[in-house]
Scaffold this active site. Sequence first.
Site, mmCIF file in Angstrom:
data_model
loop_
_atom_site.group_PDB
_atom_site.id
_atom_site.type_symbol
_atom_site.label_atom_id
_atom_site.label_comp_id
_atom_site.label_asym_id
_atom_site.label_seq_id
_atom_site.Cartn_x
_atom_site.Cartn_y
_atom_site.Cartn_z
ATOM 1 C CD GLU A 1 -36.121 27.063 -88.732
ATOM 2 O OE1 GLU A 1 -34.663 27.302 -88.600
ATOM 3 O OE2 GLU A 1 -37.043 27.588 -88.027
ATOM 4 C CB SER B 1 -41.003 30.074 -94.642
ATOM 5 O OG SER B 1 -41.602 30.098 -93.897
ATOM 6 C CG HIS C 1 -39.679 27.627 -89.653
ATOM 7 N ND1 HIS C 1 -39.155 28.362 -89.969
ATOM 8 C CD2 HIS C 1 -41.190 27.963 -91.419
ATOM 9 C CE1 HIS C 1 -38.919 29.467 -91.337
ATOM 10 N NE2 HIS C 1 -40.161 29.397 -91.552
#
Lengths: 280, 280
Positions: A200, A131, A173
Site C-alpha cells: 500500500e 489496487s 495491498h
Amino acid sequence: MGEKVKGFLIIIGGAEDRKGECKILKKFINISGGKDARITVITAAAQDPQQVGAEYIEIFSELGAHDVQALNIESRKEADREEIADRILDSTGIFFTGGDQLRITSLLGGTRVYNALHRAYREGVIVAGTSAGASAMSDTMIIGGSGDQAPKGSTVSMAPGLGLLEEVVVDQHFAQRGRMSRLLLAVAQNPYILGVGIDEDTAILVSPDGKFRVIGSNTVTVVDGSIVDFTNVSELESGEPLAMFNAKIHILSPGFGFDMKNRKPLKGEATGTYIRSGNG
Amino acid sequence: MGEKVKGFLIIIGGAEDRKGECKILKKFINISGGKDARITVITAAAQDPQQVGAEYIEIFSELGAHDVQALNIESRKEADREEIADRILDSTGIFFTGGDQLRITSLLGGTRVYNALHRAYREGVIVAGTSAGASAMSDTMIIGGSGDQAPKGSTVSMAPGLGLLEEVVVDQHFAQRGRMSRLLLAVAQNPYILGVGIDEDTAILVSPDGKFRVIGSNTVTVVDGSIVDFTNVSELESGEPLAMFNAKIHILSPGFGFDMKNRKPLKGEATGTYIRSGNG
C-alpha cells in the site's frame, strides 16, 4: 515487453496517500504534463463510480492538472462509443481507480475504449492504476484468493487482464493483506511470469525499456521463478499445500528498481547507472 | 548443528490438530517411545500453565503414552531444583507449549532445568515445541513484530533463544499471520541465518544429521539469504522500508524436507535418498 511501446505505467498497491505529500499521484501528474496534463479517470472498477471519480478529479486538480475528467463507463455499449474512445486518445494521462478488476476487463475488454487505451499507451501516454486498477495491468491478473493462508491448490484465481504489462503478474495491498502465498502460487503455475507484489502507498513506475523504479512509502516484492527446479503445483488437488524449490525473491524499497527483461534488481535512482559526485 | 547431538526436534507452527488425526503430536509420542514414553510438558510459556498442562497430559495419554507429567515452573528458583532437572533427564520426550517465548527463556535460561534440557537433547531425547515453544528453539528467536505489514526498520524484535537449533531463526503461525516481512528482516540482518517460517498445524522434524522433514497439513517457507548480494538493513531508521536483493525461497509441503547444512530442499519421504520400486 512490446518493443514499440512509448508509454509509462504507474502501478499502485492501493491506499496511496491522497492527503499529505501525495508522492505517487504527484509523479503521475508530473509525467502526464503537469498543468498541461489532460487526465482521464476510469472508474469502471468502482462500486460507486461517481463518488470515486469526483474524489480523484479533486485531487488531480489540487495537484495542478487543469483538465481532469472522469469516465464513469457503466456498460460495454458505452465503452464502444467513439467520443469516449476519443477522450482516451486525447489524454496525456489515464488513471484506473480501485474496485473490482473483473469489472474493468469485463466492461472494457475488446471495446473501442480498450483499443484506444492500448493505442494511447503505445504512443506514449502514461497509464496508472491503483489496487484493482493495478491488478488489471498485466496479461493475466489475480482476481481472488484469501490472504494470510498457506499456498494451497485452488486458493488463487486468475483471469485475463488488460495486457499493458506483459510477462508479469501484479498483486496489490501486498504485505498489508498477507498475499505472499497467492503470488507464489501464480508464479509456480508459470515460472516464466514475474511476480510483483506491491504494498500500500507504494508503486512501480514502469519505463518503455522494461525497467521499473519503486516510489512511495513501503516495499515491492519481486518473485522470480526462473530458476525454480521443482514444483508440485500441477498435481495439487484443491486445498493441498504447495511445494516449490528455488524461487528468487527481491525486496525493493523506494529508489530501488528492477530490470524485468534481465531479471536483475537495480540500485539507486538512475535505474542501474551511478553518477558519483566528488573526486575519484 | 552441534556435531554430537543425538536428539530430534519437532518444531510446530502453532494450532496443531489436537482432536482429529493429531499427525504431529502422534509423531512426537511415537518417537518418544509410544506407550513406554516418559513425556514432560513444560508450560513455562503459558499464561494459564495448569490448564494448558492438563490439556496436553490428556492428549498425550490418549495418544498412548502412560507416563505424562507437566512441569509448571513459575520461578527461576523452581527451575533450579534438582528433582525437576532429574525429571527432564529421565524423560524420553519433552514438549514446550505455546504462550510467550520470553517467559521460557527468562524463566529457564542458565538454570539446572536448562542444562538438563540441553544434556537430554544431546543424548538423544526428542524436544518438541509449538508456537512460542517453537520460536524458543533457535539461538536467536523472534519475539515481536506485527504481521501484515511491509518489512521496515525496527519492526522485528529478537532475543536469545534456547539454542537447541543453531544458525536458524524460526517463525510460527507463519502464513496465517502474514509474517513474511519479519522473517525477511531477520534474515537480512544476518544472511548466514536460515529463516524457517512454519504454518499452523505444520511442523518440521529435525534429525541429528541437520536435515528436517515437514509434517502436518500446511507449508514451511525457507528463506536462504546466503546469496543475498545487497541489503540496506544496517542503514534503516525506524519505519524505513527494507531492500534486499537475491534471497532464495523454498516452499515445502508435508513429505518434503530440507538439508540445513547444504541448504538444499529435499524431495520425498526419505530425506534425500530415493528407493524406487519396480524395474530399472
